[in-house]
Design an enzyme around this catalytic site. Structure first.
Site, PDB file in Angstrom:
ATOM      1  CE  LYS A 119       7.256   4.985   0.200  1.00 37.86           C
ATOM      2  NZ  LYS A 119       8.098   4.381   0.891  1.00 37.86           N
ATOM      3  CG  ASP A 200      11.628   2.501   3.554  1.00 37.43           C
ATOM      4  OD1 ASP A 200      11.693   3.774   3.459  1.00 37.43           O
ATOM      5  OD2 ASP A 200      10.641   1.752   4.189  1.00 37.43           O
TER       6      ASP A 200
END
Length: 351
Positions: A119, A200
């Site tokens: 991700k 992030d």
């Protein structure tokens, strides 16, 4: 006793993996980009009976060799193309910087490999949609590595929601942030690598809102953009149907509580710090809170690999826990927030 089943319908077909899964075959993994997170993933795979890492690829052969020595991996490659051409690799775990995800994932898909991509899946929704379309056209499995979804704590959370222990969830509040030393060339701050707190860290509270409330119909974002052009602090309010709200924060230059709370019409659920990998879950009403143990061995990255194995054994090309349509929707929400706070990646340019 808390049962482990499916969360309520939230706009996606989402269910949690069964504890009854048993290994049916050995799945041969390849690792693209042997960095820190790839090392943690490799350590997790060592706890999965039917997993074997057979190859690692890097843009620097010496890094692939060092990683291979550390984890006893037989095949080491100095390019991602060579990794994708290895006939012994079935699934590729992509752990490159964010800005390289699309390129490397599309290479893997073109080579007929299944993909688990770190991700955020992509820098923006356009990339995510192209990657999803490529996987579907090629008939291979692809999933964003939303590893929190597969932890015991999130299975408990899903059961509590399914059983309506807190009534209807109305507000999700979650944040994730820490103070990192400012290094312009680091992936957290480097715009060329897809840096920024939202992509992030913010993906964790965002995916929780998505799991509980579905896709928002309106988003309001605010944030601070640092000297590199990456967001260092960001907050957003997500509006959902029937007045339900998601409130999320992420930061790379200040420590946040790293907790989450889901407030419903009849109670609340708490995910203590760190909210992306808690080892217990609180459920409360009135003045009392019951804590449910959800501890686990190791770092936790193995649970998403087990789901990949389960899907492959079942012939599924998407995980119902983290479906590609939801991945695209998450990317679209982050696009919306970034547009409001002024964070622009090169990949956002037309064409």
């Amino acid at each position: 006793m808390v049962r482990h089943g499916s969360p309520p319908v939230n706009g996606f077909t989402v269910r949690l993996p069964s504890h009854d899964y048993r290994p049916r075959m050995t799945v041969r993994w390849g690792i693209a980009a042997p960095g820190r997170i790839a090392a943690e993933f490799a350590e997790g795979l060592a706890l999965v009976d039917d997993a074997e890492i057979v190859a690692v690829g890097s843009r620097a052969k010496e890094r692939a060799d060092a990683f291979g020595d550390r984890f006893d991996i037989p095949n080491r490659y100095g390019s991602y193309d060579d990794l994708m051409e290895d006939p012994g690799v079935e699934v590729v775990y992509v752990a490159t910087p964010h800005a390289q995800h699309e390129e490397v994932v599309l290479r893997a898909i073109a080579g007929g490999k299944h993909v688990l991509c770190e991700k955020p899946f992509a820098l923006n929704a356009s990339q995510a949609a192209r990657m999803a379309a490529a996987a579907r056209d090629r008939g291979v499995f692809a999933m964003e590595a939303l590893w929190s979804r597969f932890l015991p704590s999130y299975r408990v959370l899903a059961d509590l929601l399914r059983d309506e222990r807190i009534g209807e969830p109305m507000v999700v509040e979650a944040d994730f942030g820490f103070r990192a030393p400012f290094m312009p060339e680091h992936r957290l701050f480097d715009l060329a690598q897809g840096g920024g707190a939202l992509l992030d860290l913010g993906i964790y509270p965002l995916q929780l809102c998505s799991l509980v409330l579905g896709t928002p119909d309106h988003v309001v974002g605010e944030g601070h953009v640092g000297e590199t052009g990456a967001d260092e602090q960001v907050a957003a309010v997500l509006h959902h149907a029937r007045g339900r709200l998601g409130v999320i924060k992420a930061a790379t230059r200040v420590a946040l509580t790293n907790t989450a709370r889901i407030s419903g019409t009849d109670g609340w659920i708490e995910l203590p710090a760190p909210m992306h990998r808690p080892t217990r879950v609180g459920v409360g009403s009135g003045n009392s809170v019951d804590w449910i143990d959800a501890d686990y061995e190791g770092g936790g990255l193995r649970f998403q690999a087990i789901e990949v194995h389960r899907c492959l054994a079942a012939g599924e090309r998407e995980s119902p826990v983290a479906p590609l349509d939801e991945t695209i929707a998450l990317a679209r929400t982050m696009d919306d927030i970034r547009a409001q706070i002024g964070v622009v990646y090169a990949a956002d340019a037309p064409g």
